[in-house]
Design a protein around this motif. Sequence first.
Motif, PDB file in Angstrom:
ATOM      1  N   PRO A 163      12.435   2.353   6.743  1.00  0.00           N
ATOM      2  CA  PRO A 163      10.812   2.314   6.481  1.00  0.00           C
ATOM      3  C   PRO A 163      10.070   1.193   6.819  1.00  0.00           C
ATOM      4  O   PRO A 163      10.571   0.068   6.834  1.00  0.00           O
ATOM      5  CB  PRO A 163      10.646   2.907   5.037  1.00  0.00           C
ATOM      6  CG  PRO A 163      11.806   2.306   4.270  1.00  0.00           C
ATOM      7  CD  PRO A 163      12.934   2.413   5.558  1.00  0.00           C
ATOM      8  N   TYR A 164       8.732   1.238   6.783  1.00  0.00           N
ATOM      9  CA  TYR A 164       7.983   0.097   6.907  1.00  0.00           C
ATOM     10  C   TYR A 164       6.820   0.113   5.946  1.00  0.00           C
ATOM     11  O   TYR A 164       6.527   0.984   5.310  1.00  0.00           O
ATOM     12  CB  TYR A 164       7.279   0.240   8.439  1.00  0.00           C
ATOM     13  CG  TYR A 164       8.247  -0.250   9.562  1.00  0.00           C
ATOM     14  CD1 TYR A 164       7.981  -1.335  10.364  1.00  0.00           C
ATOM     15  CD2 TYR A 164       8.943   0.834  10.044  1.00  0.00           C
ATOM     16  CE1 TYR A 164       8.849  -1.602  11.291  1.00  0.00           C
ATOM     17  CE2 TYR A 164       9.911   0.669  10.974  1.00  0.00           C
ATOM     18  CZ  TYR A 164      10.005  -0.333  11.526  1.00  0.00           C
ATOM     19  OH  TYR A 164      10.595  -0.816  12.716  1.00  0.00           O
ATOM     20  N   ILE A 165       6.785  -1.133   5.594  1.00  0.00           N
ATOM     21  CA  ILE A 165       5.454  -1.475   4.525  1.00  0.00           C
ATOM     22  C   ILE A 165       4.148  -1.711   5.293  1.00  0.00           C
ATOM     23  O   ILE A 165       4.024  -2.161   6.221  1.00  0.00           O
ATOM     24  CB  ILE A 165       5.704  -2.825   3.660  1.00  0.00           C
ATOM     25  CG1 ILE A 165       6.972  -2.610   2.784  1.00  0.00           C
ATOM     26  CG2 ILE A 165       4.703  -3.167   2.870  1.00  0.00           C
ATOM     27  CD1 ILE A 165       7.559  -3.834   2.237  1.00  0.00           C
ATOM     28  N   LEU A 166       2.913  -1.009   4.380  1.00  0.00           N
ATOM     29  CA  LEU A 166       1.707  -1.243   5.046  1.00  0.00           C
ATOM     30  C   LEU A 166       0.989  -1.903   4.310  1.00  0.00           C
ATOM     31  O   LEU A 166       0.940  -1.828   2.974  1.00  0.00           O
ATOM     32  CB  LEU A 166       0.954   0.138   5.331  1.00  0.00           C
ATOM     33  CG  LEU A 166      -0.476   0.326   5.695  1.00  0.00           C
ATOM     34  CD1 LEU A 166      -0.588  -0.423   6.953  1.00  0.00           C
ATOM     35  CD2 LEU A 166      -0.964   1.422   5.664  1.00  0.00           C
ATOM     36  N   SER A 167       0.448  -2.771   4.705  1.00  0.00           N
ATOM     37  CA  SER A 167      -0.523  -3.710   3.937  1.00  0.00           C
ATOM     38  C   SER A 167      -1.726  -4.267   4.698  1.00  0.00           C
ATOM     39  O   SER A 167      -1.963  -3.802   5.969  1.00  0.00           O
ATOM     40  CB  SER A 167       0.099  -4.876   2.911  1.00  0.00           C
ATOM     41  OG  SER A 167      -1.022  -5.209   1.922  1.00  0.00           O
ATOM     42  N   ASN A 168      -2.502  -5.271   4.306  1.00  0.00           N
ATOM     43  CA  ASN A 168      -3.403  -5.927   5.253  1.00  0.00           C
ATOM     44  C   ASN A 168      -2.909  -6.994   6.127  1.00  0.00           C
ATOM     45  O   ASN A 168      -1.907  -7.678   5.693  1.00  0.00           O
ATOM     46  CB  ASN A 168      -4.599  -6.500   4.359  1.00  0.00           C
ATOM     47  CG  ASN A 168      -5.535  -5.515   3.592  1.00  0.00           C
ATOM     48  OD1 ASN A 168      -5.621  -5.806   2.538  1.00  0.00           O
ATOM     49  ND2 ASN A 168      -5.691  -4.476   4.222  1.00  0.00           N
ATOM     50  N   ASN A 169      -3.550  -7.413   7.302  1.00  0.00           N
ATOM     51  CA  ASN A 169      -3.245  -8.645   7.991  1.00  0.00           C
ATOM     52  C   ASN A 169      -3.219  -9.697   7.127  1.00  0.00           C
ATOM     53  O   ASN A 169      -2.365 -10.629   6.908  1.00  0.00           O
ATOM     54  CB  ASN A 169      -4.253  -8.679   9.155  1.00  0.00           C
ATOM     55  CG  ASN A 169      -4.117  -9.999   9.978  1.00  0.00           C
ATOM     56  OD1 ASN A 169      -3.751 -11.163   9.401  1.00  0.00           O
ATOM     57  ND2 ASN A 169      -4.275 -10.120  11.047  1.00  0.00           N
ATOM     58  N   HIS A 170      -4.363  -9.891   6.207  1.00  0.00           N
ATOM     59  CA  HIS A 170      -4.500 -11.236   5.470  1.00  0.00           C
ATOM     60  C   HIS A 170      -3.406 -11.352   4.345  1.00  0.00           C
ATOM     61  O   HIS A 170      -3.277 -12.466   3.540  1.00  0.00           O
ATOM     62  CB  HIS A 170      -5.821 -11.466   4.861  1.00  0.00           C
ATOM     63  CG  HIS A 170      -6.265 -10.398   3.670  1.00  0.00           C
ATOM     64  ND1 HIS A 170      -6.818  -9.145   4.058  1.00  0.00           N
ATOM     65  CD2 HIS A 170      -6.221 -10.679   2.549  1.00  0.00           C
ATOM     66  CE1 HIS A 170      -7.139  -8.874   2.848  1.00  0.00           C
ATOM     67  NE2 HIS A 170      -6.845  -9.768   1.890  1.00  0.00           N
ATOM     68  N   GLY A 177       0.842  -1.309   0.212  1.00  0.00           N
ATOM     69  CA  GLY A 177       0.143   0.168   0.128  1.00  0.00           C
ATOM     70  C   GLY A 177       0.852   1.299   0.042  1.00  0.00           C
ATOM     71  O   GLY A 177       0.845   2.338  -0.790  1.00  0.00           O
ATOM     72  N   CYS A 178       1.528   1.172   0.939  1.00  0.00           N
ATOM     73  CA  CYS A 178       2.529   2.489   1.173  1.00  0.00           C
ATOM     74  C   CYS A 178       3.597   2.470   2.113  1.00  0.00           C
ATOM     75  O   CYS A 178       3.761   1.306   2.844  1.00  0.00           O
ATOM     76  CB  CYS A 178       1.480   3.786   1.710  1.00  0.00           C
ATOM     77  SG  CYS A 178       0.846   3.700   3.279  1.00  0.00           S
ATOM     78  N   LEU A 179       4.296   3.334   2.147  1.00  0.00           N
ATOM     79  CA  LEU A 179       5.339   3.097   3.286  1.00  0.00           C
ATOM     80  C   LEU A 179       5.379   4.094   4.548  1.00  0.00           C
ATOM     81  O   LEU A 179       4.690   5.306   4.361  1.00  0.00           O
ATOM     82  CB  LEU A 179       6.855   3.869   2.712  1.00  0.00           C
ATOM     83  CG  LEU A 179       7.441   3.011   1.466  1.00  0.00           C
ATOM     84  CD1 LEU A 179       8.698   3.407   1.065  1.00  0.00           C
ATOM     85  CD2 LEU A 179       7.531   1.444   1.598  1.00  0.00           C
ATOM     86  N   LEU A 180       5.575   3.678   5.845  1.00  0.00           N
ATOM     87  CA  LEU A 180       5.205   4.336   6.929  1.00  0.00           C
ATOM     88  C   LEU A 180       6.598   4.654   7.672  1.00  0.00           C
ATOM     89  O   LEU A 180       7.758   4.018   7.677  1.00  0.00           O
ATOM     90  CB  LEU A 180       4.536   3.396   7.845  1.00  0.00           C
ATOM     91  CG  LEU A 180       3.201   2.959   7.335  1.00  0.00           C
ATOM     92  CD1 LEU A 180       2.554   2.018   8.468  1.00  0.00           C
ATOM     93  CD2 LEU A 180       2.250   4.179   6.983  1.00  0.00           C
ATOM     94  N   ARG A 181       6.575   5.699   8.624  1.00  0.00           N
ATOM     95  CA  ARG A 181       7.574   5.709   9.341  1.00  0.00           C
ATOM     96  C   ARG A 181       6.920   5.772  10.884  1.00  0.00           C
ATOM     97  O   ARG A 181       5.642   6.282  11.152  1.00  0.00           O
ATOM     98  CB  ARG A 181       7.919   7.235   9.409  1.00  0.00           C
ATOM     99  CG  ARG A 181       9.121   7.578  10.249  1.00  0.00           C
ATOM    100  CD  ARG A 181       9.463   9.087  10.149  1.00  0.00           C
ATOM    101  NE  ARG A 181      10.327   9.250   8.802  1.00  0.00           N
ATOM    102  CZ  ARG A 181       9.833   9.978   8.015  1.00  0.00           C
ATOM    103  NH1 ARG A 181       8.425  10.466   8.061  1.00  0.00           N
ATOM    104  NH2 ARG A 181      10.369  10.135   6.735  1.00  0.00           N
TER     105      ARG A 181
END
Length: 324
Positions: free
Chosen positions: A142-149, A129-133
């Motif tokens: 950075p961290y990757i954001l997506s779904n649990n599933h 989805g996007c990158l997070l801090r």
Amino acid sequence: MIVANSDLLNTARQHKTELMERLFGVSAQSVQEEQTAMISALPAGSNVVGIGFGTKMTSAGVVHSDLAVRVYVRVKLPRRSLSPGEEVPLEINGVPTDVVAVGDITALVRPTPCGVSVGHPNITAGTLGCLLRLADAPDDNPYILSNNHVMANSNLAQIGDPILQPGSIDGGTANDAIAELRDFEPIQFDNRSNFIDAAIARVMNANDVLPEIVDIGRVQQPPIEAALYQSVRKRGRTTLQTVGNIVDLSADIRVVVGNQIANFENQLAIIGMGQLFSSGGDSGSLIVDALNRQPVGLLFAGGRDVTFANPIAAVLSRFQAEII
């Protein structure tokens, strides 16, 4: 049945040229005589991005037939939306066809942008989805954001598990691990309410990722609350960039996750404009305002014509994170 390579290649070329002739009016005879690269005859902008000859497989990866004419497309479209010249025949010279959705085929190199295939090794694929801090991150990665599933395999993963880019159904292997699972919001399957389906993974090499979303660009700050009839867009692994309208701000829905049922409350509902807004594999896509690209939601589920998303504020609050 084992087929000698020379025989297989000759048979493959015969069937592929026949397919090109039927779909695009390309002369099979001229292709054979001039040994022209068939792929160069595909019209610009065609949904078909490749042709081949090999095994026919189900969506679960099970071999269905020994041999088939494989048609690689950006996205599978319903037959009712195709003109007669665009519809792939069910067979070519008595050999079945297999339409395989692959998105845009790109060289698997780093750095990787957002809006592409990603997933835990034990699932098929979803979307980065996007990158997070993170506020409490021990380093600058950075961290990757997506779904649990998508990244936590619906609660079955372990913290530290590798996250593949691309996902396994798109050819990702252990050598394609781009991040390690850091945290996820457990999905409740006991009639308790869920509000987000989300997970984050720490990128192992900060130089392996880019914050831009393919076709959309870099998101703008700050995230915003969704509004009824708001125009939004997303870029997902399967249907690529699509545009839609928000039609519900507080949907309470029952979602099938694997072979279990989970209840979700206060979700956003989106319908596509002129096409489906999403399909399988788009889970995890970041949904942004269509004009100003401010984050609105995290795509996680869909029905026949409606897509559902978590409000982005709830997701970011859970992980104490901000979008890069």
